[in-house]
Motif scaffolding. Structure first.
Motif, PDB file in Angstrom:
ATOM      1  N   LEU A  31       0.824  -1.203   0.000  1.00 22.68           N
ATOM      2  CA  LEU A  31       0.000   0.000   0.000  1.00 22.68           C
ATOM      3  C   LEU A  31       0.862   1.258   0.000  1.00 22.68           C
ATOM      4  O   LEU A  31       0.556   2.240  -0.688  1.00 22.68           O
ATOM      5  CB  LEU A  31      -0.916  -0.001   1.225  1.00 22.68           C
ATOM      6  N   LEU A  32       1.948   1.231   0.769  1.00 25.70           N
ATOM      7  CA  LEU A  32       2.827   2.396   0.852  1.00 25.70           C
ATOM      8  C   LEU A  32       3.461   2.720  -0.497  1.00 25.70           C
ATOM      9  O   LEU A  32       3.652   3.890  -0.846  1.00 25.70           O
ATOM     10  CB  LEU A  32       3.932   2.158   1.890  1.00 25.70           C
ATOM     11  N   ARG A  33       3.789   1.698  -1.237  1.00 25.99           N
ATOM     12  CA  ARG A  33       4.438   1.919  -2.527  1.00 25.99           C
ATOM     13  C   ARG A  33       3.560   2.716  -3.486  1.00 25.99           C
ATOM     14  O   ARG A  33       4.059   3.364  -4.409  1.00 25.99           O
ATOM     15  CB  ARG A  33       4.793   0.577  -3.161  1.00 25.99           C
ATOM     16  N   GLN A  34       2.245   2.682  -3.266  1.00 25.66           N
ATOM     17  CA  GLN A  34       1.308   3.359  -4.145  1.00 25.66           C
ATOM     18  C   GLN A  34       0.847   4.704  -3.593  1.00 25.66           C
ATOM     19  O   GLN A  34       0.017   5.369  -4.216  1.00 25.66           O
ATOM     20  CB  GLN A  34       0.088   2.461  -4.369  1.00 25.66           C
ATOM     21  N   ALA A  35       1.356   5.084  -2.419  1.00 27.63           N
ATOM     22  CA  ALA A  35       0.904   6.320  -1.768  1.00 27.63           C
ATOM     23  C   ALA A  35       2.029   7.350  -1.738  1.00 27.63           C
ATOM     24  O   ALA A  35       3.169   7.031  -1.382  1.00 27.63           O
ATOM     25  CB  ALA A  35       0.444   6.011  -0.346  1.00 27.63           C
ATOM     26  N   GLY A  36       1.699   8.575  -2.090  1.00 31.43           N
ATOM     27  CA  GLY A  36       2.705   9.627  -2.081  1.00 31.43           C
ATOM     28  C   GLY A  36       3.031  10.138  -0.696  1.00 31.43           C
ATOM     29  O   GLY A  36       4.163  10.557  -0.416  1.00 31.43           O
ATOM     30  N   SER A  37       2.048  10.115   0.216  1.00 35.09           N
ATOM     31  CA  SER A  37       2.251  10.608   1.581  1.00 35.09           C
ATOM     32  C   SER A  37       1.578   9.639   2.543  1.00 35.09           C
ATOM     33  O   SER A  37       0.443   9.215   2.322  1.00 35.09           O
ATOM     34  CB  SER A  37       1.682  12.017   1.740  1.00 35.09           C
ATOM     35  N   VAL A  38       2.292   9.309   3.629  1.00 37.35           N
ATOM     36  CA  VAL A  38       1.834   8.263   4.538  1.00 37.35           C
ATOM     37  C   VAL A  38       1.997   8.706   5.985  1.00 37.35           C
ATOM     38  O   VAL A  38       3.041   9.229   6.372  1.00 37.35           O
ATOM     39  CB  VAL A  38       2.625   6.951   4.329  1.00 37.35           C
ATOM     40  N   HIS A  57      11.262   5.191  -1.527  1.00 41.02           N
ATOM     41  CA  HIS A  57      10.064   6.031  -1.448  1.00 41.02           C
ATOM     42  C   HIS A  57      10.496   7.474  -1.207  1.00 41.02           C
ATOM     43  O   HIS A  57      11.143   7.790  -0.214  1.00 41.02           O
ATOM     44  CB  HIS A  57       9.171   5.553  -0.299  1.00 41.02           C
ATOM     45  N   GLY A  58      10.133   8.356  -2.109  1.00 36.70           N
ATOM     46  CA  GLY A  58      10.577   9.735  -2.018  1.00 36.70           C
ATOM     47  C   GLY A  58       9.551  10.698  -1.479  1.00 36.70           C
ATOM     48  O   GLY A  58       9.812  11.904  -1.392  1.00 36.70           O
ATOM     49  N   GLY A  59       8.373  10.196  -1.099  1.00 36.84           N
ATOM     50  CA  GLY A  59       7.314  11.062  -0.613  1.00 36.84           C
ATOM     51  C   GLY A  59       7.415  11.337   0.875  1.00 36.84           C
ATOM     52  O   GLY A  59       8.414  11.019   1.528  1.00 36.84           O
ATOM     53  N   ASP A 129      -8.291  13.765  -0.150  1.00 30.58           N
ATOM     54  CA  ASP A 129      -9.379  13.266  -0.990  1.00 30.58           C
ATOM     55  C   ASP A 129      -8.983  11.926  -1.617  1.00 30.58           C
ATOM     56  O   ASP A 129      -7.914  11.804  -2.225  1.00 30.58           O
ATOM     57  CB  ASP A 129      -9.696  14.266  -2.101  1.00 30.58           C
ATOM     58  N   GLY A 130      -9.842  10.943  -1.465  1.00 31.70           N
ATOM     59  CA  GLY A 130      -9.561   9.622  -2.006  1.00 31.70           C
ATOM     60  C   GLY A 130      -8.594   8.802  -1.186  1.00 31.70           C
ATOM     61  O   GLY A 130      -8.237   7.683  -1.579  1.00 31.70           O
ATOM     62  N   GLY A 131      -8.166   9.330  -0.033  1.00 31.92           N
ATOM     63  CA  GLY A 131      -7.204   8.619   0.802  1.00 31.92           C
ATOM     64  C   GLY A 131      -7.827   7.432   1.517  1.00 31.92           C
ATOM     65  O   GLY A 131      -9.056   7.293   1.600  1.00 31.92           O
ATOM     66  N   ARG A 132      -6.979   6.576   2.047  1.00 33.97           N
ATOM     67  CA  ARG A 132      -7.423   5.368   2.734  1.00 33.97           C
ATOM     68  C   ARG A 132      -6.783   5.262   4.116  1.00 33.97           C
ATOM     69  O   ARG A 132      -5.598   5.565   4.297  1.00 33.97           O
ATOM     70  CB  ARG A 132      -7.051   4.116   1.922  1.00 33.97           C
ATOM     71  N   PHE A 133      -7.593   4.830   5.075  1.00 33.82           N
ATOM     72  CA  PHE A 133      -7.120   4.497   6.415  1.00 33.82           C
ATOM     73  C   PHE A 133      -7.248   2.991   6.557  1.00 33.82           C
ATOM     74  O   PHE A 133      -8.338   2.431   6.397  1.00 33.82           O
ATOM     75  CB  PHE A 133      -7.967   5.216   7.474  1.00 33.82           C
ATOM     76  N   VAL A 134      -6.118   2.323   6.842  1.00 30.01           N
ATOM     77  CA  VAL A 134      -6.077   0.870   6.864  1.00 30.01           C
ATOM     78  C   VAL A 134      -5.481   0.400   8.189  1.00 30.01           C
ATOM     79  O   VAL A 134      -4.444   0.914   8.626  1.00 30.01           O
ATOM     80  CB  VAL A 134      -5.246   0.306   5.695  1.00 30.01           C
TER      81      VAL A 134
END
Length: 246
Positions: A31-38, A57-59, A129-134
């Motif tokens: 999941l992290l690999r697909q997210a710009g900010s975590v 990961h550069g975000g 917007d469109g973010g996910r909490f997992v």
């Protein structure tokens, strides 16, 4: 609240050895690999964010934990990640994260209704917007605490190469309140006495969990019963929940 075991520098240093990388970490790393900010709530020693940064990961990667001893380990390993000491109340969260996670069953450290509500509201506030909490919790339907017995001894080595043995023993179980109290005992030959650390975890069934999420303005996008994304069933070991803003 800070788990007592994670407030001790010597015990916090054992965390990664006692909790080696596994299928759950692979799930979240994907999941992290697909997210710009975590944002990682209850990040502990930061294994997940550290691995993501090491992979390139550069975000923006932010780890939040109330235990200073755990963040000592995190900062030593990756000073190029943002580590924040405290719980979700330390900031007024803005909708700036593509992904918010709680791993390692950290969600179960929230033992009161109010703690759960505060955390869920903060997670929702932090979602872009469109973010996910997992996050995940152990399924109370399979009564995992019945396997936490003194006979199951784990052995690791400390920084000096000395053996440390660890085991758990369940105290009181209150199914009606969803709380399990237990002790975690650490022993080492050079220590004058064992270190016995009390703990309590909250177990929520899927219906109660969904009620808290709905109240916080979060909707369930997907739920899995294990790290292979298999369906959630009464016999599943985990309740892995993917949510978004309702």
């Amino acid at each position: 609240m800070v788990d007592h075991v994670y407030a001790d520098l010597s015990l916090a240093a054992l965390y990664d050895s006692l909790n080696p990388w596994g299928p759950g970490d692979d799930f979240y790393l994907g999941l992290l690999r697909q997210a710009g900010s975590v944002l990682d709530i209850g990040c502990g020693t930061g294994q997940l964010l550290r691995r993501a940064r090491a992979e390139g990961h550069g975000g923006r990667l932010t780890g939040l934990d109330p235990a200073a001893a755990m963040l000592v380990q995190a900062r030593r390993a990756r000073p190029d990640v943002e580590w924040v000491l405290g719980d979700v109340r330390v900031r007024c969260w803005r909708p700036e994260f593509d992904l918010v996670v709680m791993t390692g069953h950290a969600f179960q450290e929230l033992v009161t209704d109010e703690e759960i509500r505060v955390c869920l509201r903060a997670a929702r506030s932090a979602l872009a917007d469109g973010g996910r909490f997992v996050f995940e919790t152990r399924n109370p339907g399979v009564r995992p605490w019945e396997r936490w017995t003194p006979e199951r001894v784990y052995e690791v080595t400390d920084a000096d190469g000395a053996p440390v043995k660890v085991w758990h023993e369940v105290g009181t179980v209150a199914p009606d309140r969803g709380r399990v109290r237990f002790t975690e005992t650490y022993t080492a030959p050079r220590w004058p006495a064992p270190r016995v650390v009390p703990g309590v975890l909250r177990f929520l069934d899927p219906d109660r969990l969904r009620a808290f999420l709905t109240e916080a303005g979060l909707s369930v996008v997907a739920q899995y019963g294990d790290w292979d994304r298999s369906p959630l069933t009464p016999g599943s070991p985990e309740i892995i929940t993917v949510t978004g803003r309702a």
